[in-house]
Design an enzyme around this catalytic site. Structure first.
Site, PDB file in Angstrom:
ATOM      1  N   GLY A 112       0.853  -1.203   0.000  1.00  0.00           N
ATOM      2  CA  GLY A 112       0.000   0.000   0.000  1.00  0.00           C
ATOM      3  C   GLY A 112       0.879   1.238   0.000  1.00  0.00           C
TER       4      GLY A 112
ATOM      5  N   ARG B 258      -1.712  -0.001  -7.279  1.00  0.00           N
ATOM      6  CA  ARG B 258      -1.640   1.064  -8.297  1.00  0.00           C
ATOM      7  C   ARG B 258      -0.229   1.655  -8.321  1.00  0.00           C
ATOM      8  NH1 ARG B 258      -3.365   6.673  -5.529  1.00  0.00           N
ATOM      9  NH2 ARG B 258      -3.206   6.009  -3.387  1.00  0.00           N
TER      10      ARG B 258
ATOM     11  N   TYR C 227     -15.102   0.527   8.900  1.00  0.00           N
ATOM     12  CA  TYR C 227     -13.653   0.748   9.038  1.00  0.00           C
ATOM     13  C   TYR C 227     -13.220   0.533  10.501  1.00  0.00           C
ATOM     14  CZ  TYR C 227      -9.329   3.633   9.027  1.00  0.00           C
ATOM     15  OH  TYR C 227      -8.045   4.104   9.157  1.00  0.00           O
TER      16      TYR C 227
HETATM   17  P1  NAD Z   1      -4.368   5.420   1.475  1.00  0.00           P
HETATM   18  O1  NAD Z   1      -5.750   5.118   1.067  1.00  0.00           O
HETATM   19  O2  NAD Z   1      -3.789   6.750   1.139  1.00  0.00           O
HETATM   20  O3  NAD Z   1      -3.389   4.309   0.911  1.00  0.00           O
HETATM   21  C1  NAD Z   1      -3.708   2.943   0.896  1.00  0.00           C
HETATM   22  C2  NAD Z   1      -3.016   2.326  -0.294  1.00  0.00           C
HETATM   23  O4  NAD Z   1      -3.381   0.948  -0.341  1.00  0.00           O
HETATM   24  C3  NAD Z   1      -3.418   2.952  -1.637  1.00  0.00           C
HETATM   25  O5  NAD Z   1      -2.283   3.399  -2.342  1.00  0.00           O
HETATM   26  C4  NAD Z   1      -4.120   1.823  -2.369  1.00  0.00           C
HETATM   27  O6  NAD Z   1      -3.877   1.816  -3.776  1.00  0.00           O
HETATM   28  C5  NAD Z   1      -3.498   0.601  -1.702  1.00  0.00           C
HETATM   29  N1  NAD Z   1      -4.325  -0.589  -1.866  1.00  0.00           N
HETATM   30  C6  NAD Z   1      -5.678  -0.692  -1.878  1.00  0.00           C
HETATM   31  N2  NAD Z   1      -6.051  -1.947  -2.109  1.00  0.00           N
HETATM   32  C7  NAD Z   1      -4.913  -2.670  -2.241  1.00  0.00           C
HETATM   33  C8  NAD Z   1      -4.662  -4.042  -2.509  1.00  0.00           C
HETATM   34  N3  NAD Z   1      -5.652  -4.918  -2.687  1.00  0.00           N
HETATM   35  N4  NAD Z   1      -3.378  -4.446  -2.562  1.00  0.00           N
HETATM   36  C9  NAD Z   1      -2.366  -3.565  -2.397  1.00  0.00           C
HETATM   37  N5  NAD Z   1      -2.547  -2.253  -2.180  1.00  0.00           N
HETATM   38  C10 NAD Z   1      -3.808  -1.815  -2.100  1.00  0.00           C
HETATM   39  O7  NAD Z   1      -4.262   5.152   3.047  1.00  0.00           O
HETATM   40  P2  NAD Z   1      -3.203   5.747   4.087  1.00  0.00           P
HETATM   41  O8  NAD Z   1      -3.753   7.010   4.601  1.00  0.00           O
HETATM   42  O9  NAD Z   1      -1.843   5.733   3.523  1.00  0.00           O
HETATM   43  O10 NAD Z   1      -3.374   4.675   5.254  1.00  0.00           O
HETATM   44  C11 NAD Z   1      -2.525   3.576   5.405  1.00  0.00           C
HETATM   45  C12 NAD Z   1      -2.955   2.818   6.631  1.00  0.00           C
HETATM   46  O11 NAD Z   1      -2.931   3.664   7.778  1.00  0.00           O
HETATM   47  C13 NAD Z   1      -4.379   2.247   6.561  1.00  0.00           C
HETATM   48  O12 NAD Z   1      -4.425   1.014   7.229  1.00  0.00           O
HETATM   49  C14 NAD Z   1      -5.177   3.266   7.331  1.00  0.00           C
HETATM   50  O13 NAD Z   1      -6.325   2.691   7.891  1.00  0.00           O
HETATM   51  C15 NAD Z   1      -4.197   3.676   8.398  1.00  0.00           C
HETATM   52  N6  NAD Z   1      -4.514   4.978   8.966  1.00  0.00           N
HETATM   53  C16 NAD Z   1      -4.379   6.104   8.215  1.00  0.00           C
HETATM   54  C17 NAD Z   1      -4.704   7.338   8.765  1.00  0.00           C
HETATM   55  C18 NAD Z   1      -4.559   8.624   7.977  1.00  0.00           C
HETATM   56  O14 NAD Z   1      -4.966   9.668   8.467  1.00  0.00           O
HETATM   57  N7  NAD Z   1      -3.981   8.588   6.789  1.00  0.00           N
HETATM   58  C19 NAD Z   1      -5.168   7.412  10.087  1.00  0.00           C
HETATM   59  C20 NAD Z   1      -5.342   6.236  10.805  1.00  0.00           C
HETATM   60  C21 NAD Z   1      -4.985   5.017  10.238  1.00  0.00           C
HETATM   61  C1  AKB Z   2      -9.904   8.356   8.374  1.00  0.00           C
HETATM   62  O1  AKB Z   2     -10.373   9.490   8.515  1.00  0.00           O
HETATM   63  O2  AKB Z   2     -10.532   7.374   7.955  1.00  0.00           O
HETATM   64  C2  AKB Z   2      -8.461   8.143   8.792  1.00  0.00           C
HETATM   65  C3  AKB Z   2      -8.386   7.658  10.188  1.00  0.00           C
HETATM   66  C4  AKB Z   2      -8.423   8.617  11.312  1.00  0.00           C
HETATM   67  O3  AKB Z   2      -8.318   6.474  10.407  1.00  0.00           O
HETATM   68  N1  AKB Z   2      -7.732   9.359   8.594  1.00  0.00           N
END
Ligand code: NAD
Ligand code: AKB
Length: 319
Positions: free
Chosen positions: A9, A37, A141
């Site tokens: 990811g 992607r 989620y």
């Molecule tokens: P994002 O959506 O920006 O990135 C996720 C990536 O996973 C994307 O590039 C997507 O193409 C890829 N993906 C989707 N399906 C896939 C598959 N089948 N195989 C391989 N790759 C695949 O998310 P993010 O913000 O970078 O978050 C990453 C992790 O951190 C997630 O588990 C999310 O829940 C967690 N998280 C993020 C935040 C935040 O604010 N960004 C907050 C809390 C938790």
């Molecule tokens: C979302 O808003 O889904 C994420 C998170 C807090 O997990 N940024």
């Protein structure tokens, strides 16, 4: 053959920045980026197209590069998962099982898997939310993250799997765009403040949420992964805190640098999600167990975001 790290990811909001930092630490060739992607930025090391739900493809890549450590970032985030609950559950759970099983079988040694403040719900105390408290998430989620936490702890206790996790708050950075979360407004607002000096926010003005600057999130991720295993007392997921603010407070802060900035509010379906989440987080355990502390507050985040994003956007316009 050298042990290598795999980020799954890697083309997303966190992966884009995490890969860069991991490559600075371990060397370009020792960090394999992978996603379903193409990456958002040019790669300085190996990149593979990988669908994490494809176990055969996952094992092939792990064996090809002698992967020993996995950062699993692939997921559907809160807003996107509400639009497709069955797929959100499938992706968020089965991606985790596929990686946990590799560790259970002794093929990889260490896993990072992020959880979220979305594990909490409306019955959770909203302020200074404790590590251990009522957890009744109301989004698909949040449910998937809470179940994931339980499975991480289970695989650690039953099979000795070294899995480490953090409950990230909303993350804000300038290098990559967010991927479908409820906290995404806090990134979009910077883009619109620079480009059009106004922003229509999809959350109401008083919606206070826990947030964090991306470099703090990356620091926390690297610190928990590099800590001695004996220091990691919690194998579900750690609360961590950076700052808390509402859209109104964010807008006031932006006006210090862009006085003509204007904000309006049109809350949509994401308001209900935000209303179910905490406003601030107690991260005492992370501080005590592996030395967590954030570097960024709201004023520092705002000036850093504006400075870097302005430069990035003007470079893009000049291309
Ligand atoms: P994002 O959506 O920006 O990135 C996720 C990536 O996973 C994307 O590039 C997507 O193409 C890829 N993906 C989707 N399906 C896939 C598959 N089948 N195989 C391989 N790759 C695949 O998310 P993010 O913000 O970078 O978050 C990453 C992790 O951190 C997630 O588990 C999310 O829940 C967690 N998280 C993020 C935040 C935040 O604010 N960004 C907050 C809390 C938790
Ligand atoms: C979302 O808003 O889904 C994420 C998170 C807090 O997990 N940024």
């Amino acid at each position: 053959m050298t042990d290598r790290v795999l980020v799954i990811g890697s083309s997303g909001q966190i992966g884009t920045e995490l890969v860069e930092e991991l490559r600075n630490l371990y060397g370009d060739d020792n960090v394999v980026a992978s996603d379903i992607r193409e990456p958002q930025i040019e790669q300085t090391g190996p990149f593979e197209i990988l669908d994490i739900l494809n176990k055969v493809q996952l094992l092939e890549i792990v064996e090809k590069y002698n992967i020993k450590e996995v950062y699993l970032l692939a997921a559907l985030l809160s807003a996107t998962a509400e639009k497709n609950p069955a797929f959100g559950w499938d992706l968020n759970m089965n991606s985790l099982f596929n990686v946990l099983e590799l560790a259970k079988d002794g093929i990889i040694n260490k896993i990072f898997w992020p959880s979220s403040i979305a594990v909490f719900g409306t019955t959770t105390p909203k302020e200074n939310t404790p590590q251990y408290t009522v957890m009744e998430p109301s989004t698909v989620y949040g449910i998937s993250k809470q179940a994931g936490e339980r499975w991480c702890e289970y695989y650690h206790k039953q099979y000795g799997v070294d899995v480490r996790s953090i409950r990230y708050p909303g993350l804000i950075g300038y290098k990559s765009k967010p991927g479908g979360g409820t906290t995404d407004y806090a990134v979009d607002i910077f883009h619109q403040a620079i480009l059009s000096k106004r922003y229509d926010c999809f959350l109401s003005e008083e919606t206070t949420l826990p947030m964090m600057y991306m470099s703090d999130a990356i620091k926390a991720t690297l610190n928990i992964m590099r800590a001695d295993s004996s220091a990691i007392k919690i194998r579900s997921s750690y609360n961590i805190a950076g700052m808390s603010f509402s859209p109104k407070e964010m807008a006031e802060e932006l006006k210090n640098s862009i006085p003509e900035f204007e904000i309006s509010y049109s809350p949509d379906y994401r308001q209900k999600i935000a209303d179910s989440w905490p406003q601030s987080i107690d991260d005492t355990h992370a501080r005590k167990d592996w030395g967590w502390s954030p570097d960024f507050n709201l004023p520092k985040l705002t000036t850093t975001m504006l400075e870097n994003l302005e430069q990035l956007l003007s470079e893009k316009n000049n291309v």
